[in-house]
Design a protein around this motif. Structure first.
Motif, PDB file in Angstrom:
ATOM      1  N   ASP A 130      44.350  46.442  34.956  1.00  0.00           N
ATOM      2  CA  ASP A 130      43.174  45.449  34.748  1.00  0.00           C
ATOM      3  C   ASP A 130      43.309  44.178  35.959  1.00  0.00           C
ATOM      4  OD1 ASP A 130      41.819  46.439  32.358  1.00  0.00           O
ATOM      5  OD2 ASP A 130      43.602  46.525  31.562  1.00  0.00           O
ATOM      6  N   ASP A 131      44.101  44.492  36.715  1.00  0.00           N
ATOM      7  CA  ASP A 131      44.457  43.531  37.525  1.00  0.00           C
ATOM      8  C   ASP A 131      43.753  43.374  38.883  1.00  0.00           C
ATOM      9  OD1 ASP A 131      45.900  41.811  39.624  1.00  0.00           O
ATOM     10  OD2 ASP A 131      47.725  41.676  38.668  1.00  0.00           O
ATOM     11  N   MET A 132      42.727  42.495  39.110  1.00  0.00           N
ATOM     12  CA  MET A 132      41.887  42.728  40.138  1.00  0.00           C
ATOM     13  C   MET A 132      42.519  42.488  41.594  1.00  0.00           C
ATOM     14  SD  MET A 132      39.637  39.129  40.295  1.00  0.00           S
ATOM     15  CE  MET A 132      38.842  39.607  38.555  1.00  0.00           C
ATOM     16  N   ARG A 133      43.823  42.347  41.736  1.00  0.00           N
ATOM     17  CA  ARG A 133      44.469  42.314  42.954  1.00  0.00           C
ATOM     18  C   ARG A 133      44.726  43.804  43.687  1.00  0.00           C
ATOM     19  NH1 ARG A 133      50.018  39.929  42.077  1.00  0.00           N
ATOM     20  NH2 ARG A 133      49.953  41.336  40.286  1.00  0.00           N
ATOM     21  N   PHE A 134      44.179  44.921  42.580  1.00  0.00           N
ATOM     22  CA  PHE A 134      44.428  46.106  42.671  1.00  0.00           C
ATOM     23  C   PHE A 134      43.163  46.956  43.165  1.00  0.00           C
ATOM     24  CE2 PHE A 134      48.329  44.478  40.872  1.00  0.00           C
ATOM     25  CZ  PHE A 134      49.293  45.037  41.808  1.00  0.00           C
ATOM     26  N   ALA A 135      43.254  48.120  43.565  1.00  0.00           N
ATOM     27  CA  ALA A 135      41.881  49.037  43.726  1.00  0.00           C
ATOM     28  C   ALA A 135      42.481  50.555  43.712  1.00  0.00           C
ATOM     29  CB  ALA A 135      41.347  48.980  45.227  1.00  0.00           C
ATOM     30  N   GLY A 136      41.702  51.383  43.073  1.00  0.00           N
ATOM     31  CA  GLY A 136      42.066  52.798  43.224  1.00  0.00           C
ATOM     32  C   GLY A 136      41.760  53.261  42.099  1.00  0.00           C
ATOM     33  N   PRO A 137      41.873  54.760  41.833  1.00  0.00           N
ATOM     34  CA  PRO A 137      41.318  55.534  40.647  1.00  0.00           C
ATOM     35  C   PRO A 137      42.293  54.942  39.656  1.00  0.00           C
ATOM     36  CG  PRO A 137      42.751  56.890  42.329  1.00  0.00           C
ATOM     37  CD  PRO A 137      42.308  55.561  42.941  1.00  0.00           C
ATOM     38  N   GLY A 138      43.571  54.462  39.537  1.00  0.00           N
ATOM     39  CA  GLY A 138      44.400  53.828  38.352  1.00  0.00           C
ATOM     40  C   GLY A 138      43.723  52.654  37.731  1.00  0.00           C
ATOM     41  N   MET A 139      42.518  51.998  38.284  1.00  0.00           N
ATOM     42  CA  MET A 139      41.854  50.905  37.942  1.00  0.00           C
ATOM     43  C   MET A 139      41.173  51.149  36.558  1.00  0.00           C
ATOM     44  SD  MET A 139      42.955  48.161  39.449  1.00  0.00           S
ATOM     45  CE  MET A 139      41.627  46.962  39.017  1.00  0.00           C
ATOM     46  N   THR A 140      40.877  50.274  35.664  1.00  0.00           N
ATOM     47  CA  THR A 140      39.842  50.336  34.765  1.00  0.00           C
ATOM     48  C   THR A 140      38.629  50.452  35.198  1.00  0.00           C
ATOM     49  OG1 THR A 140      39.108  49.151  32.599  1.00  0.00           O
ATOM     50  CG2 THR A 140      39.874  47.823  34.297  1.00  0.00           C
ATOM     51  N   THR A 141      37.626  50.814  34.348  1.00  0.00           N
ATOM     52  CA  THR A 141      36.155  50.833  34.512  1.00  0.00           C
ATOM     53  C   THR A 141      35.408  49.565  34.154  1.00  0.00           C
ATOM     54  OG1 THR A 141      35.867  52.281  32.957  1.00  0.00           O
ATOM     55  CG2 THR A 141      36.075  53.285  35.029  1.00  0.00           C
ATOM     56  N   THR A 142      35.957  48.840  33.203  1.00  0.00           N
ATOM     57  CA  THR A 142      35.631  48.011  32.787  1.00  0.00           C
ATOM     58  C   THR A 142      35.472  46.452  33.934  1.00  0.00           C
ATOM     59  OG1 THR A 142      37.549  46.894  31.702  1.00  0.00           O
ATOM     60  CG2 THR A 142      36.325  48.497  30.401  1.00  0.00           C
ATOM     61  N   PRO A 143      34.668  45.660  33.474  1.00  0.00           N
ATOM     62  CA  PRO A 143      34.771  44.499  34.176  1.00  0.00           C
ATOM     63  C   PRO A 143      36.217  43.771  34.533  1.00  0.00           C
ATOM     64  CG  PRO A 143      32.541  44.396  32.826  1.00  0.00           C
ATOM     65  CD  PRO A 143      33.687  45.328  32.478  1.00  0.00           C
ATOM     66  N   ASP A 181      41.511  36.116  34.176  1.00  0.00           N
ATOM     67  CA  ASP A 181      42.525  36.136  33.070  1.00  0.00           C
ATOM     68  C   ASP A 181      43.428  37.210  33.359  1.00  0.00           C
ATOM     69  OD1 ASP A 181      41.267  33.760  32.537  1.00  0.00           O
ATOM     70  OD2 ASP A 181      40.311  34.461  30.697  1.00  0.00           O
ATOM     71  N   ASP A 182      43.162  38.414  33.772  1.00  0.00           N
ATOM     72  CA  ASP A 182      44.149  39.428  33.565  1.00  0.00           C
ATOM     73  C   ASP A 182      44.951  39.626  34.983  1.00  0.00           C
ATOM     74  OD1 ASP A 182      43.206  40.244  31.182  1.00  0.00           O
ATOM     75  OD2 ASP A 182      41.396  41.296  31.941  1.00  0.00           O
ATOM     76  N   ILE A 183      44.715  38.825  35.921  1.00  0.00           N
ATOM     77  CA  ILE A 183      45.780  38.886  37.075  1.00  0.00           C
ATOM     78  C   ILE A 183      47.210  38.620  36.600  1.00  0.00           C
ATOM     79  CG2 ILE A 183      46.249  37.679  39.148  1.00  0.00           C
ATOM     80  CD1 ILE A 183      43.314  36.979  39.634  1.00  0.00           C
ATOM     81  N   MET A 184      48.054  39.420  37.056  1.00  0.00           N
ATOM     82  CA  MET A 184      49.530  39.542  36.796  1.00  0.00           C
ATOM     83  C   MET A 184      49.845  39.566  35.280  1.00  0.00           C
ATOM     84  SD  MET A 184      51.091  36.868  39.710  1.00  0.00           S
ATOM     85  CE  MET A 184      52.444  37.072  39.247  1.00  0.00           C
ATOM     86  N   ARG A 185      48.797  39.944  34.486  1.00  0.00           N
ATOM     87  CA  ARG A 185      48.955  40.288  32.947  1.00  0.00           C
ATOM     88  C   ARG A 185      49.044  41.692  32.585  1.00  0.00           C
ATOM     89  NH1 ARG A 185      45.556  36.668  29.824  1.00  0.00           N
ATOM     90  NH2 ARG A 185      47.040  36.976  28.209  1.00  0.00           N
ATOM     91  N   ASP A 186      48.999  42.620  33.450  1.00  0.00           N
ATOM     92  CA  ASP A 186      49.082  44.037  32.985  1.00  0.00           C
ATOM     93  C   ASP A 186      50.179  44.808  34.008  1.00  0.00           C
ATOM     94  OD1 ASP A 186      47.901  46.295  31.727  1.00  0.00           O
ATOM     95  OD2 ASP A 186      46.199  46.512  32.821  1.00  0.00           O
ATOM     96  N   ALA A 187      51.279  44.392  33.816  1.00  0.00           N
ATOM     97  CA  ALA A 187      52.177  44.790  34.775  1.00  0.00           C
ATOM     98  C   ALA A 187      52.790  46.296  34.760  1.00  0.00           C
ATOM     99  CB  ALA A 187      53.598  43.854  34.436  1.00  0.00           C
TER     100      ALA A 187
END
Length: 79
Positions: A39-52, A56-62
């Protein structure tokens, strides 16, 4: 010996890859941590959530992000 020198010279000409050890993934303090999706918007790819994605989630889904990155399902956004 010559092959090593050529390999080293070529390696200097290319950007070094980003390794998981050099990324600060943060912690698992997000409400959405450990759900199998990053859920960390610093990343991209198929491992990402599909939710907005939320700031607040940056660096909180390690764990989710680290695991997906290691599996090749994520990269740093913009790279």
């Amino acid at each position: 010996m010559r092959i090593i020198a050529i390999t080293a010279a070529l390696a200097l000409g290319f950007a070094s890859p980003v390794f998981a050890q050099s990324i600060n993934f943060g912690d698992d303090s997000s409400e959405w941590a450990n759900d199998g999706e990053c859920d960390d918007m610093r990343f991209a790819g198929p491992g990402m959530t599909t939710t907005p994605l939320l700031q607040d989630d940056i660096m909180r889904d390690a764990t989710d992000c680290r695991d997906a990155f290691a599996a090749g399902l994520l990269k740093l956004a913009g790279q």
